[in-house]
Design a protein around this motif. Structure first.
Motif, short mmCIF file in Angstrom:
data_model
loop_
_atom_site.label_atom_id
_atom_site.label_comp_id
_atom_site.label_asym_id
_atom_site.label_seq_id
_atom_site.Cartn_x
_atom_site.Cartn_y
_atom_site.Cartn_z
N SER A 49 0.82 -1.22 0.00
CA SER A 49 0.00 0.00 0.00
C SER A 49 0.85 1.27 0.00
O SER A 49 0.35 2.35 -0.31
N THR A 50 2.14 1.13 0.36
CA THR A 50 3.04 2.29 0.40
C THR A 50 4.35 1.95 -0.32
O THR A 50 4.60 0.80 -0.67
N GLN A 51 5.17 2.97 -0.50
CA GLN A 51 6.50 2.77 -1.08
C GLN A 51 7.32 1.85 -0.18
O GLN A 51 7.33 2.00 1.05
N ILE A 52 8.00 0.88 -0.78
CA ILE A 52 8.88 -0.03 -0.04
C ILE A 52 10.22 -0.10 -0.75
O ILE A 52 10.29 -0.21 -1.97
N ASN A 53 11.30 -0.04 0.04
CA ASN A 53 12.63 -0.25 -0.50
C ASN A 53 13.02 -1.70 -0.25
O ASN A 53 13.17 -2.13 0.90
N PHE A 54 13.18 -2.48 -1.32
CA PHE A 54 13.47 -3.90 -1.23
C PHE A 54 14.95 -4.19 -1.42
O PHE A 54 15.68 -3.42 -2.05
N SER A 55 15.38 -5.37 -0.94
CA SER A 55 16.76 -5.81 -1.17
C SER A 55 16.96 -6.28 -2.62
O SER A 55 18.09 -6.26 -3.11
N PHE A 56 15.89 -6.71 -3.29
CA PHE A 56 15.97 -7.16 -4.67
C PHE A 56 15.67 -5.96 -5.57
O PHE A 56 14.54 -5.48 -5.63
N ALA A 57 16.70 -5.45 -6.26
CA ALA A 57 16.60 -4.18 -6.97
C ALA A 57 15.45 -4.12 -8.00
O ALA A 57 14.81 -3.07 -8.13
N PRO A 58 15.17 -5.21 -8.77
CA PRO A 58 14.08 -5.12 -9.75
C PRO A 58 12.71 -4.80 -9.14
O PRO A 58 11.80 -4.42 -9.87
N MET A 59 12.57 -4.92 -7.83
CA MET A 59 11.30 -4.62 -7.18
C MET A 59 11.17 -3.14 -6.80
O MET A 59 10.10 -2.70 -6.39
N ASN A 60 12.25 -2.38 -6.94
CA ASN A 60 12.27 -0.99 -6.46
C ASN A 60 11.90 0.00 -7.55
O ASN A 60 11.99 -0.27 -8.74
N ASN A 61 11.54 1.19 -7.12
CA ASN A 61 11.27 2.28 -8.03
C ASN A 61 12.50 2.53 -8.91
O ASN A 61 13.63 2.64 -8.42
N LEU A 62 12.32 2.54 -10.23
CA LEU A 62 13.37 2.73 -11.23
C LEU A 62 14.42 1.61 -11.20
O LEU A 62 15.48 1.74 -11.81
N GLY A 63 14.13 0.54 -10.49
CA GLY A 63 15.07 -0.59 -10.43
C GLY A 63 16.35 -0.29 -9.69
O GLY A 63 17.36 -0.97 -9.88
N LYS A 64 16.34 0.73 -8.82
CA LYS A 64 17.56 1.13 -8.11
C LYS A 64 17.83 0.21 -6.92
O LYS A 64 16.92 -0.33 -6.30
N HIS A 65 19.12 0.05 -6.58
CA HIS A 65 19.47 -0.71 -5.39
C HIS A 65 19.19 0.15 -4.17
O HIS A 65 19.47 1.36 -4.14
#
Length: 493
Positions: free
Chosen positions: A211-227
């Protein structure tokens, strides 16, 4: 998830993380950590060496540096091996907006060797914790020192080498065998359109989108694919860090909140990273520099059998008037319970006198002769002194069914020729002193870094004394994996 209280770590931990994840610097520039990763849950090994049930580990607060006071929640996610359709999110704890969790600081430290007082350190600049004043530790409490709101980077800069111990609130995590998992930092920002599309493309169903922005350890899951995360496996511990900035912001240093991961023995956690992690272009520089990061915890042997459990035995050889560095003879012992044999390697000797090594009645050799030196010469106990490779003293010695290191380690014996020609026998069943409470042998599971010459083991391993006084307190049970920086012999690689 189970709150297990505090776990202790060496004072060097803060320095190591600060050097690996440099403040305000993109973590991808230094190749000290994996920055795009998921982990495969192997399960835990039973007595027969088979993996089963859930894979367990501890995650402990340790280090952080952030200027925000916004809500951030640490968690881990799981999904089946070939799909994200069953992804689950597991929140662990708030990490930034509260200075205290249930009245406890997330991280504490000791200075100047004073073991009677722990001082508080946290991950942000905010003074106070959002709790009613009646629930907070008193500002007059000396444990606060007036700097309890300093993040750990500032405490580390302020005290440096004066910091002698660090400990962090810890949680026990269990992931079902066969699942893949990673970590996240949940922010309070809205889920971006880019991240939403990326998650959908991976196969996350609409009803399982966060439901909200999440920073993941797996980069492809993040906004713009960033680490947004980093994972490193160091000599004494493993750590994981996360960036707290949502969307396009942040410096990508991945050290805003950082955690130690330990296995269920309290030792460093060595995960089995997924193929996607190993093949990621974001990780290739790190893997080239640190291939050990992606090796499994117990590599397969030549015949496909799991690596056998090693033990380290450290002997004192001169009674009670000694330095207690436990390096006069250091042995590596490897029982093979399947074939009922045991092998013995000599790793070091700090003995000054003739010292003979036995297994039961079987003579294995004199410590100095085995290294090709004369008595009085110390080998692998002084950093700038003599260094030698380990010496195989014996292979295929008998280790009958039912033998264990707990009950049969006393079979490994040293015999010392004293200056007057008499002989002293030492093994782990012999305790000296008026109360018969002074050991002459330490037995440690796995590879162990023994003390440098004439460094008392309580100096090289500061948690040992606390563990000895209360062996049932889990806070100290990993004493043997937490050496004091600069006080142990580091084997040449």
């Amino acid at each position: 998830m189970e709150d297990v209280g505090y776990m202790n770590f060496g004072s060097w931990a803060w320095d190591d993380i600060a050097l690996a994840l440099v403040e305000d610097q993109d973590a991808s520039k230094f190749h000290t950590s994996l920055i795009d990763y998921e982990i495969h849950a192997r399960g835990e090994k039973d007595a027969g060496g088979e993996y089963h049930a859930d894979e367990g580990f501890y995650i402990s607060f340790i280090y952080g540096h952030t200027g925000t006071t916004a809500t951030r929640v640490l968690g881990y996610y799981t999904h089946s091996a070939d799909t994200y359709s069953d992804i689950e999110y597991h929140d662990i704890s708030e990490v930034i907006s509260l200075d205290y969790l249930n009245g406890k600081a997330k991280v504490q430290y000791q200075i100047d060797g004073n073991t009677s007082v722990w001082y508080d350190a946290n991950f942000d600049y905010k003074d106070g914790d959002g709790l009613p004043s009646s629930s907070r530790p008193s500002a007059a409490d000396p444990k606060r020192r007036g700097d309890d709101a300093f993040n750990t980077l500032l405490v580390n800069k302020a005290y440096g080498d004066r910091i002698t111990a660090v400990r962090g609130l810890s949680y026990k995590i269990e992931v079902p065998k066969g699942k893949k998992f990673g970590f996240y930092l949940r922010t309070n920002g809205a889920l971006s359109a880019d991240q939403r599309n990326r998650l959908l493309k991976l196969g996350v169903p609409e009803d399982r989108l966060p439901s909200t922005q999440i920073n993941f350890s797996f980069a492809p899951m993040n906004n713009l694919g960033k680490h947004r995360s980093a994972f490193a496996v160091y000599d004494n511990f493993s750590f994981m860090g996360l960036d707290d900035s949502p969307n396009n912001g942040g410096d990508l240093d991945c050290n805003d909140v950082t955690f130690v991961l330990s296995n269920l023995k309290g030792e460093k956690y060595r995960p089995e990273f997924t193929e996607e992690t190993i093949e990621s272009s974001k990780n290739q520089g790190t893997i080239e520099k640190h291939p050990e990061y992606i090796k499994p915890d117990e590599p397969e042997g030549e015949e496909g059998e799991a690596k056998l459990q090693d033990w380290t035995l450290g002997f004192e050889n001169a009674g009670t008037a000694v330095d207690f560095d436990f390096n006069d003879v250091v042995l590596k012992v490897t029982p093979d319970t399947k074939n009922h044999t045991v092998s013995v390697w000599l790793l070091a000797t700090g003995a000054e006198r003739n010292t003979r090594i036995y297994y039961g009645n079987t003579y294995l050799g004199e410590a100095h002769e085995a290294f090709g030196v004369d008595p009085g010469n110390m080998v692998n106990t002084v950093e700038e002194g003599l260094h030698r490779s380990p010496v195989l003293l014996a292979d295929n010695l008998p280790w009958p069914s039912g033998y264990t290191m707990d009950t049969h380690r006393h079979l490994f014996t040293i015999k010392v020729t004293e200056d007057d020609g008499t002989e002293t026998t030492i093994n782990s069943n012999i305790m000296l002193g008026d109360q018969h409470d002074i050991p002459q042998v330490l037995c440690v599971a796995g590879d162990w870094d023994w003390s440098l010459e004439r460094v008392n083991v309580e100096t090289s391993y500061p948690l040992l004394g606390s563990w000895g006084r209360n062996v049932h307190k889990s806070e100290f049970w990993n004493w043997y994996s937490q050496p004091s920086h600069g006080h142990v012999f580091k084997k040449k690689k």
